[in-house]
Motif scaffolding. Structure first.
Motif, PDB file in Angstrom:
ATOM      1  N   ASP A   2      37.704  35.431  44.277  1.00  0.00           N
ATOM      2  CA  ASP A   2      38.182  35.773  45.601  1.00  0.00           C
ATOM      3  C   ASP A   2      39.697  35.877  45.626  1.00  0.00           C
ATOM      4  O   ASP A   2      40.395  35.289  44.803  1.00  0.00           O
ATOM      5  N   GLU A   3      40.157  36.634  46.602  1.00  0.00           N
ATOM      6  CA  GLU A   3      41.595  36.749  46.786  1.00  0.00           C
ATOM      7  C   GLU A   3      41.927  36.756  48.266  1.00  0.00           C
ATOM      8  O   GLU A   3      41.092  37.077  49.101  1.00  0.00           O
ATOM      9  N   THR A  13      42.457  33.035  44.610  1.00  0.00           N
ATOM     10  CA  THR A  13      42.055  31.718  45.119  1.00  0.00           C
ATOM     11  C   THR A  13      41.689  30.717  44.028  1.00  0.00           C
ATOM     12  O   THR A  13      41.503  29.543  44.315  1.00  0.00           O
ATOM     13  N   PRO A 149      39.395  35.395  52.321  1.00  0.00           N
ATOM     14  CA  PRO A 149      38.147  35.988  51.824  1.00  0.00           C
ATOM     15  C   PRO A 149      36.986  35.690  52.764  1.00  0.00           C
ATOM     16  O   PRO A 149      36.867  34.592  53.280  1.00  0.00           O
ATOM     17  N   GLY A 150      36.150  36.707  52.981  1.00  0.00           N
ATOM     18  CA  GLY A 150      34.966  36.523  53.807  1.00  0.00           C
ATOM     19  C   GLY A 150      35.224  36.581  55.299  1.00  0.00           C
ATOM     20  O   GLY A 150      34.302  36.542  56.093  1.00  0.00           O
TER      21      GLY A 150
END
Length: 175
Positions: A2-3, A13, A149-150
Motif C-alpha cells: 500500500d501507499e 506504508t 490507502p482504501g
C-alpha cells in the motif's frame, strides 16, 4: 504494497521514515535504506551517488552517503544504527534510479541493525505523510490532500449504504 498519496508524493506504508526524508524497510535484523519520493523530487536529477563501504558502521543520524544532483550535493543520513552489509552498486552506473524508483531500485544500502529497538524512534508512514502535508504547506504554500490507502473504496461503499434502496436503480424481482 500500500501507499499513501500526499499530493504528488508517494509514501510506502511498509517503511519507517525520518524527518530528513530517508526511509528504512526493516526485515528481521536488516534494514534497507533509501530516500523518499519527496527527497528525490526536491533534489532534482541525481547524477552521482557516493555509496558507503560494506563493513562500515554507522550510528543513527550519521551521514551514510552523499547524493549529487544537478542542483546540489546532499548528505543522506542513516535512519538506524548498524553495519553496512550490502550496497546498491547499480547506483554507481545508474544514479538516476534514485529518481525513477526511490523505493524499489533506488535503495542505497542494507545495514545489519545493532539496535533493532531504534525503529521505535522512526515515523510510521502515516506520521511521515502528515509531516509532508505540513512541509508542503509551510515551504511551498500549497494545501495538499492526503489520500490514505482504501479511503476511496470506503467512502464509495458508505455512500451506497446511505442511499435508500429505491434510489440504487435496481429492485428485487419476484419469480
Amino acid at each position: 504494497m500500500d501507499e499513501i498519496l500526499v499530493g504528488k508524493y508517494v509514501v510506502k506504508t511498509d517503511r519507517y521514515y525520518t524527518k530528513d526524508h530517508e526511509w528504512a524497510l526493516v526485515k528481521g535484523n536488516k534494514a534497507w535504506i533509501g530516500i523518499t519520493d519527496y527527497a528525490q523530487k526536491e533534489l532534482g536529477d541525481v547524477v552521482y551517488v557516493d555509496l558507503p563501504q560494506v563493513g562500515e558502521s554507522y550510528e543513527a543520524g550519521d551521514t551514510i552517503a552523499n547524493v549529487e544532483s544537478v542542483k546540489s550535493v546532499s548528505p543522506i543520513y542513516s535512519p538506524l544504527s548498524g553495519t553496512v552489509a550490502e550496497v546498491n552498486e547499480t547506483l554507481s552506473d545508474e544514479p538516476h534510479l534514485m529518481n525513477e524508483s526511490p523505493y524499489e531500485d533506488g535503495w542505497l544500502a542494507v545495514i545489519e541493525l545493532s539496535d533493532p529497538m531504534e525503529v521505535e524512534d522512526l515515523m510510521p508512514a502515516e506520521d511521515y505523510a502528515q509531516l509532508l502535508v505540513e512541509i508542503v504547506k509551510d515551504e511551498k504554500g500549497e494545501i495538499i490532500k492526503l489520500e490514505l490507502p482504501g479511503e476511496e473504496e470506503e467512502r464509495f461503499e458508505e455512500s451506497l449504504e446511505a442511499l435508500p434502496e429505491e434510489e440504487l436503480g435496481y429492485e428485487e424481482k419476484e419469480r
